[in-house]
Design a protein around this motif. Sequence first.
Motif, PDB file in Angstrom:
ATOM      1  N   UNK A 219       0.598  -1.227  -0.086  1.00 24.08           N
ATOM      2  CA  UNK A 219       0.021  -0.131   0.156  1.00 24.08           C
ATOM      3  C   UNK A 219       0.906   1.329  -0.085  1.00 24.08           C
ATOM      4  N   UNK A 220       1.755   1.394   0.688  1.00 20.60           N
ATOM      5  CA  UNK A 220       2.870   2.359   0.850  1.00 20.60           C
ATOM      6  C   UNK A 220       3.482   2.793  -0.530  1.00 20.60           C
ATOM      7  N   UNK A 221       3.890   1.279  -1.178  1.00 23.13           N
ATOM      8  CA  UNK A 221       4.643   1.813  -2.379  1.00 23.13           C
ATOM      9  C   UNK A 221       3.694   2.362  -3.584  1.00 23.13           C
ATOM     10  N   UNK A 222       2.456   1.708  -3.439  1.00 19.33           N
ATOM     11  CA  UNK A 222       1.289   2.103  -4.500  1.00 19.33           C
ATOM     12  C   UNK A 222       0.911   3.774  -4.093  1.00 19.33           C
ATOM     13  N   UNK A 223       0.698   4.065  -2.827  1.00 18.88           N
ATOM     14  CA  UNK A 223       0.705   5.581  -2.530  1.00 18.88           C
ATOM     15  C   UNK A 223       1.758   6.536  -2.897  1.00 18.88           C
ATOM     16  N   UNK A 224       2.951   5.925  -2.779  1.00 15.86           N
ATOM     17  CA  UNK A 224       4.046   6.555  -3.396  1.00 15.86           C
ATOM     18  C   UNK A 224       4.125   6.683  -4.730  1.00 15.86           C
ATOM     19  N   UNK A 225       3.848   5.735  -5.483  1.00 16.25           N
ATOM     20  CA  UNK A 225       3.726   5.704  -6.933  1.00 16.25           C
ATOM     21  C   UNK A 225       2.708   6.840  -7.389  1.00 16.25           C
ATOM     22  N   UNK A 226       1.680   6.758  -6.836  1.00 21.89           N
ATOM     23  CA  UNK A 226       0.492   7.851  -7.204  1.00 21.89           C
ATOM     24  C   UNK A 226       0.934   8.877  -7.012  1.00 21.89           C
ATOM     25  N   UNK A 227       1.399   9.470  -5.777  1.00 24.83           N
ATOM     26  CA  UNK A 227       1.931  10.775  -5.624  1.00 24.83           C
ATOM     27  C   UNK A 227       3.065  11.250  -6.608  1.00 24.83           C
ATOM     28  N   UNK A 228       3.824  10.133  -6.981  1.00 26.91           N
ATOM     29  CA  UNK A 228       4.961  10.665  -8.139  1.00 26.91           C
ATOM     30  C   UNK A 228       4.200  10.905  -9.522  1.00 26.91           C
TER      31      UNK A 228
ATOM     32  N   UNK B  24       4.957  17.469  -5.492  1.00 30.24           N
ATOM     33  CA  UNK B  24       6.108  17.213  -4.814  1.00 30.24           C
ATOM     34  C   UNK B  24       6.142  16.373  -3.683  1.00 30.24           C
ATOM     35  N   UNK B  25       7.051  15.652  -3.853  1.00 28.74           N
ATOM     36  CA  UNK B  25       7.499  14.768  -2.719  1.00 28.74           C
ATOM     37  C   UNK B  25       7.777  15.596  -1.612  1.00 28.74           C
ATOM     38  N   UNK B  26       7.143  15.203  -0.182  1.00 28.19           N
ATOM     39  CA  UNK B  26       7.744  16.090   0.911  1.00 28.19           C
ATOM     40  C   UNK B  26       8.955  15.704   1.299  1.00 28.19           C
ATOM     41  N   UNK B  27       9.756  16.415   1.917  1.00 29.10           N
ATOM     42  CA  UNK B  27      11.210  16.415   2.149  1.00 29.10           C
ATOM     43  C   UNK B  27      11.066  15.451   3.414  1.00 29.10           C
ATOM     44  N   UNK B  28      12.392  14.669   3.379  1.00 27.04           N
ATOM     45  CA  UNK B  28      12.338  13.989   4.658  1.00 27.04           C
ATOM     46  C   UNK B  28      12.362  14.296   5.909  1.00 27.04           C
ATOM     47  N   UNK B  29      12.035  13.602   6.712  1.00 24.74           N
ATOM     48  CA  UNK B  29      11.820  14.410   8.131  1.00 24.74           C
ATOM     49  C   UNK B  29      13.201  14.976   8.876  1.00 24.74           C
TER      50      UNK B  29
END
Length: 72
Positions: free
Chosen positions: A51-60, A65-70
């Motif tokens: 699910x995380x990979x799919x969400x990340x792929x959808x966002x990109x 823009x991808x949020x900056x790392x913490x």
Amino acid sequence: MSDRPPDSERIARLEIRLTEQEAVIEDLNAALTAQWTVIDRLTRQLGRLQEQVEESAFRSASGAPEPPPPHY
């Protein structure tokens, strides 16, 4: 004369083997149960990661823009 041991001795040996086999079966059952517990946990974890990979792929793919790392 027969080389066969008396029936009482044969029965005693069979009872000993049966007891040992029951112990082995219980040990195998415990190991199998523990393995299924691990498999179930890993399956759920894999589902969350997918699910995380799919969400990340959808966002990109959406161009957001991808949020900056913490640590930034």
